[in-house]
Design a protein around this motif. Structure first.
Motif, short mmCIF file in Angstrom:
data_model
loop_
_atom_site.label_atom_id
_atom_site.label_comp_id
_atom_site.label_asym_id
_atom_site.label_seq_id
_atom_site.Cartn_x
_atom_site.Cartn_y
_atom_site.Cartn_z
N PHE A 141 83.03 93.48 24.78
CA PHE A 141 83.12 92.19 25.42
C PHE A 141 81.94 91.73 25.72
CE2 PHE A 141 81.52 93.73 29.85
CZ PHE A 141 81.77 94.48 29.53
N PRO A 142 81.01 92.24 25.95
CA PRO A 142 79.33 91.04 25.88
C PRO A 142 78.96 90.09 25.40
CG PRO A 142 79.16 94.06 27.00
CD PRO A 142 80.30 93.65 25.70
N GLN A 143 79.42 91.13 23.27
CA GLN A 143 79.74 89.86 21.95
C GLN A 143 80.60 88.99 22.08
OE1 GLN A 143 79.21 93.69 19.96
NE2 GLN A 143 78.59 91.70 18.77
N LEU A 144 82.11 89.65 22.46
CA LEU A 144 82.95 88.72 22.20
C LEU A 144 83.47 87.22 21.60
CD1 LEU A 144 85.45 89.78 21.49
CD2 LEU A 144 86.36 89.80 23.08
N GLY A 145 82.12 86.67 22.95
CA GLY A 145 82.26 85.58 23.28
C GLY A 145 81.64 84.38 22.13
N SER A 146 80.87 84.58 22.39
CA SER A 146 79.59 83.74 21.40
C SER A 146 78.45 84.86 21.07
CB SER A 146 78.80 83.05 22.37
OG SER A 146 79.88 81.95 22.72
N GLY A 147 78.57 85.83 21.08
CA GLY A 147 77.58 87.02 19.53
C GLY A 147 76.44 88.00 21.38
N GLY A 173 69.05 96.36 31.89
CA GLY A 173 69.92 96.10 31.42
C GLY A 173 70.11 94.88 32.93
N ILE A 174 69.50 95.03 33.90
CA ILE A 174 69.73 94.18 34.83
C ILE A 174 68.50 92.77 34.92
CG2 ILE A 174 69.21 93.64 37.58
CD1 ILE A 174 70.31 96.14 37.49
N THR A 175 67.12 92.78 34.61
CA THR A 175 66.72 91.38 34.07
C THR A 175 67.25 90.92 33.10
OG1 THR A 175 64.50 94.01 34.56
CG2 THR A 175 64.56 91.27 33.03
N PRO A 176 67.36 91.24 31.80
CA PRO A 176 68.49 90.19 31.07
C PRO A 176 69.32 89.23 31.67
CG PRO A 176 68.02 92.12 29.87
CD PRO A 176 67.37 92.78 31.12
N ILE A 177 70.18 90.21 32.88
CA ILE A 177 71.51 89.97 33.27
C ILE A 177 71.06 88.75 33.50
CG2 ILE A 177 73.01 90.27 34.62
CD1 ILE A 177 73.78 92.27 33.57
N LEU A 178 70.03 88.82 35.34
CA LEU A 178 69.14 87.80 35.73
C LEU A 178 68.70 86.49 35.25
CD1 LEU A 178 68.11 90.29 38.50
CD2 LEU A 178 70.37 88.99 38.48
N TRP A 179 68.09 87.03 34.30
CA TRP A 179 67.48 85.88 33.94
C TRP A 179 68.30 85.08 32.67
CZ3 TRP A 179 63.94 82.76 32.93
CH2 TRP A 179 62.52 82.22 32.12
N GLY A 180 69.16 85.14 32.29
CA GLY A 180 70.73 84.79 31.61
C GLY A 180 70.84 83.78 32.90
N PHE A 181 70.96 84.71 34.22
CA PHE A 181 72.09 83.97 35.26
C PHE A 181 70.88 82.24 35.71
CE2 PHE A 181 74.78 86.96 35.41
CZ PHE A 181 76.14 85.95 36.13
N PHE A 182 69.84 83.48 35.68
CA PHE A 182 68.53 81.54 36.16
C PHE A 182 68.74 80.87 34.92
CE2 PHE A 182 64.42 79.90 35.49
CZ PHE A 182 63.88 79.61 37.52
N LYS A 183 68.72 81.00 33.88
CA LYS A 183 68.34 79.70 32.93
C LYS A 183 69.61 79.18 32.57
CE LYS A 183 66.99 82.60 28.67
NZ LYS A 183 66.68 83.18 28.00
N LYS A 184 70.58 79.77 33.10
CA LYS A 184 71.82 78.77 32.50
C LYS A 184 72.42 78.06 33.89
CE LYS A 184 76.54 78.24 31.78
NZ LYS A 184 77.33 76.56 30.59
N LEU A 185 71.74 78.26 35.16
CA LEU A 185 72.63 77.58 35.83
C LEU A 185 71.41 76.85 37.16
CD1 LEU A 185 74.25 80.70 38.29
CD2 LEU A 185 74.83 78.52 36.98
N VAL A 186 69.98 77.68 36.69
CA VAL A 186 68.86 76.86 37.20
C VAL A 186 68.34 75.53 36.24
CG1 VAL A 186 67.07 77.35 37.83
CG2 VAL A 186 68.20 79.20 38.77
N ILE A 187 68.31 76.00 34.89
CA ILE A 187 68.14 74.79 33.79
C ILE A 187 69.43 74.37 33.28
CG2 ILE A 187 66.23 74.86 31.76
CD1 ILE A 187 64.82 77.25 32.60
N GLY A 234 72.01 92.49 28.34
CA GLY A 234 71.98 93.07 29.32
C GLY A 234 73.13 93.87 30.01
N SER A 235 74.75 93.33 29.77
CA SER A 235 75.74 93.91 30.04
C SER A 235 75.24 94.93 28.95
CB SER A 235 76.59 92.78 29.98
OG SER A 235 76.59 92.02 30.65
N ALA A 236 75.70 94.84 27.51
CA ALA A 236 75.44 96.24 27.17
C ALA A 236 74.54 97.42 27.49
CB ALA A 236 74.80 95.75 25.56
N LYS A 237 73.41 96.45 27.57
CA LYS A 237 72.40 97.52 27.79
C LYS A 237 73.46 99.03 29.30
CE LYS A 237 68.87 99.49 26.88
NZ LYS A 237 68.38 99.82 25.83
#
Lengths: 454, 337
Positions: A141-147, A173-187, A234-237
């Protein structure tokens, strides 16, 4: 189930918790069930296509091993079975009378992943006999939507021998997840509003405003797509599984060639291995190499969609590689900086075709940005933003650049993992700034990940 | 570093991290929380009231928090009151608001505005109505029973401060000095009333609202009205149901149905005695502006003693009520000018 949703925020830790409690023998089945549940949340009907592509590629791979003499036939069957649905959903809109068919989420990615696996088996890899494990390889599931589009050699052994529980998996795993949320929502999503405003009616804006929105789009698409990849990795990790790196500080590339080594790496390398090399790669002379490069980038453009603008985007990037000088070590910092700046400009020009709503709009936007003397009028209010947003864009871009430099050149990710207080400090910053500055909830329009459309 | 030391460091760092995140959320929520409770009470100001200092509590929708001015009632009668309203407050929501409010106040009477009997089962204001409530069992129950199914778990599980950030962080670019000033010291002046100054120009006659009776919704509202009656009886608090006066009224069909199921005071029957001016006293056809609200509140100040409600503590220091009253009068004066 979108990554940026309460459902996913609840689903992920619960899934990890259950997975960790589950006996090793059942983990593949459990993870597959979770993945199907995750995918089913987008629409139960999509599961049928996923099952078809999975089953067909699984059987074709077995047949290739069993019927060595006819192995080409089975690759063709797998290719048709994987690509025809993709072509249908991407291009059905061009057929009069058929239109408005939604592309099943992730089809472009899992069909390529399945096809890549069959080609690998054709080239000599052993096929996966365990159907559950293979299904998990396609549907994780982590990679299913967009790789990122995974390779069987890297992933199947991880599913076969699940890594024992380790705190480092959670930590890393947590660090990239949080970084991903930051990049998506804040930037990305904050910039998306400005980009949408300008690109939906470019004629209403001054050249500087159009240029500003175009630069924002370059940042938006990077943050949006790489955020998905970060959350996926991060989720896969958290399950102890390593997914392929998909972005490696692409805007720090000092040439377009370098850019394509860092951007959407899993797709670029897929095209290299399964299209460019079979076409002859660079082994058949200068002109054939150029033609192959253009062909690969044209296909890459078409992979994104049926619009002519995607084809032009692909061809333009291919043209950059064909026309611009090849590999050249840039030793001085100034020439390297100039290279980075020029590459950013070239790539951003190409993004205009990617983002504009028509070829006419693309040409109009480019014409405006190149107009001389440049009309310098710039009204943030017309773009729907204020001083707060401008400061936030500037700060977040600086943070993004610093992070990319850190990740690419100084092993920042590993350092964050190792140093306890720095790690928690980074988590605190990312979590709190996303909560407070993210474009989510009341007052914001929620944005799906851009690559969900491809 | 030994394994034991590593584990201890990790635990200490995690505890500090969790404390810092909680602290950040609480402080941020306090700052970005809207300070003008324009859609009913924000509870923080209600909870700042002295315990058991309120004689009458008003519950209901905007038909209460736009129409009832506690300071005006106090000025004329010495009776202290508070509006614990919420945007489109449904009866299930009113039930949990009443239960929560009676934890800190022991009023002589609860006044419940019954327009909510005909509201939809779920409304867009449910997030705000539940979100403002303090984290408590009543809040959780309100989320699970009064909120729409899709939002229930989220509203029940989400701590109030976090919900404030999620729902209000869009205000960040527009924060003012008052947001900092009143971050930890709620503005208690309004006592749940929402001050409206604009006078509607299109209110020229009394009209009937074309609201249909949705039996399913009405049955739920009635069920919770019974619960409210039982609860007030159990708490020995008098319950008065009423319909606020307005220029846009439920049909006689709805009113007669309501009359068959509940005892209530219809203040529309007293409309002429209120001395209202349609062109001056309405914010819109449903709600009074400050002039209309002042007139209606003066009427209530006369009505309450008739119902046996008197100031419970005439010797109490009335500093805050004097201040509230003066502020309301001054705001009305500034609008008049």
């Amino acid at each position: 189930m979108n990554f940026i949703s309460l459902k996913y925020i609840l689903f992920l830790p619960l899934a990890v918790f259950i997975y960790r409690l589950c006996p090793k023998k059942l983990r593949t089945a459990l993870l597959l069930a979770m993945s199907l549940f995750f995918y089913g949340c987008f629409g139960i009907k999509y599961l049928a296509l996923l099952s078809f592509v999975t089953l067909l590629s699984y059987l074709c791979a077995l047949a290739i091993e069993r019927f060595e003499a006819r192995k080409k036939l089975f690759v063709v069957i797998a290719a048709l079975g994987s690509l025809l649905p993709l072509l249908f959903f991407k291009y059905a809109g061009l057929i009069p009378g058929i239109g408005g068919i939604a592309l099943p989420v992730g089809l472009s990615f899992y069909s390529f992943q399945a096809l890549g696996y069959v080609i690998d088996v054709y080239r000599g890899d052993a096929p996966e006999k365990n159907i559950l494990r293979y299904a998990l390889f396609v549907a994780f599931f982590p990679q299913l939507g967009s790789g990122p589009i995974g390779r069987s050699r890297a992933l199947l052994p991880q599913y076969k021998n699940p890594a024992p529980f380790s705190f480092t998996h959670i930590r890393d795993g947590i660090t990239p997840i949080l970084w991903g949320f930051f990049k998506k929502l804040v930037i990305a999503d904050r910039m998306a509003a400005v980009v949408a405003t300008v690109y939906s009616a470019p004629t209403k804006f001054a050249p500087v405003e159009i240029g500003f929105a175009t630069v924002l789009f370059a940042i938006q698409i990077y943050c949006d797509f790489s955020a998905y990849t970060d959350i996926a990795r991060g989720s896969a990790k958290l399950f102890g599984i390593d997914l392929a790196l998909n972005f490696d500080a692409p805007y720090l590339a000092s040439s377009v060639r370098d850019f394509w080594r860092r951007w959407h790496i899993s797709l670029t390398s897929w095209f290299r291995d399964y299209l460019y090399f079979p076409l002859g790669g660079s082994r058949k002379g200068k002109w054939r190499t150029r033609a192959n490069t253009l062909a690969v980038f044209a296909v890459s453009g078409l992979w994104h969609g049926s619009s002519l603008t995607y084809l032009i985007w692909g061809l333009l990037n291919g043209l950059y590689l064909v026309v611009l000088p090849g590999k050249k070590e840039k030793k001085s910092p100034i020439s390297r900086l100039l290279g980075i700046a020029l590459t950013f400009v070239l790539v951003t020009v190409a993004w205009v075709f990617f983002r504009a709503e028509s070829l006419y709009d693309s040409l109009y936007i480019l014409k405006q940005m190149a107009s001389f003397p440049l009309n310098m009028s710039f009204s943030p209010a017309a773009l729907g933003i204020g001083r707060f947003d401008l400061v936030l864009f500037a700060l977040s871009t600086m943070i993004l650049t610093a992070a990319d430099v850190g990740f690419h050149s100084y092993g920042l990710e590993a350092a964050i993992g190792r140093r306890v207080f720095i790690r928690y400090g980074v988590w605190f910053f990312l979590l709190c700034s996303t909560l407070l500055l993210g474009a989510y909830g009341a007052g914001f329009t929620s944005q799906v990940f851009l690559y969900f459309n491809f | 570093m030994s394994v034991k030391r590593k584990v201890i460091t990790e635990i200490v760092a995690f505890v500090l991290f969790a404390a810092a995140v909680i602290g950040f959320i609480r402080v941020s929520a306090a700052v970005i929380r809207p300070k003008n409770a324009d859609y009913g009470t924000d509870w923080s100001s209600f909870l700042a009231e002295d315990k058991n200092s309120i004689d009458v509590l008003f519950f209901g929708s905007s038909m209460v928090y736009c129409d009832v001015v506690p300071s005006a009632i106090w000025r004329q009668s010495g009776i202290t009151s508070y509006v614990v309203g919420g945007g489109e407050q449904t009866l299930p929501m009113s039930y949990y608001y009443i239960r929560q409010a009676l934890k800190t106040q022991k009023p002589q009477a609860v006044f419940l505005e019954l327009s909510g009997m005909f509201f939809d089962r779920y409304t867009n204001y449910e997030e705000a109505n539940i979100g403002y409530m303090p984290w408590s069992l009543e809040r959780t129950k309100a989320a699970l029973e009064a909120a729409s199914p899709a939002r229930r778990v989220f509203l029940a599980a989400c701590p109030p401060s976090l919900l404030t950030i999620i729902k209000q962080h869009y205000r960040l670019p527009n924060l003012t000095a008052d947001d900092l000033r009143f971050a930890f010291r709620p503005d208690v002046h309004q006592a749940g009333y929402t001050f409206l100054s604009k006078a509607a120009s299109d209110v020229t006659e009394i009209r009937t609202r074309p609201t249909p009776l949705v039996e399913k919704n009405y049955a739920v509202a009635l069920e919770y009205l019974r619960k409210i009656e039982d609860f007030c009886r159990q708490e020995e608090v008098a319950l008065y149901c009423f319909i606020s006066p307005s220029a846009y009224r439920y049909s006689e069909t709805l009113m007669s149905r309501l009359r068959a199921d509940a005892e209530f005071i219809n203040f529309n029957d007293d409309f002429d005695s209120l001395g209202l001016d349609l062109s001056r006293d309405f914010f819109d056809s449903l709600h009074f502006n400050c002039f209309g609200a002042e007139k209606f509140s003066a009427f209530l100040a006369q009505k309450l003693p008739e119902l046996g409600i008197v100031p419970s503590d005439p010797d109490r220091s009335d500093g805050v009520w004097t201040e509230r009253s003066a502020q309301f009068v001054s705001k009305v004066d500034s609008v008049s000018q």
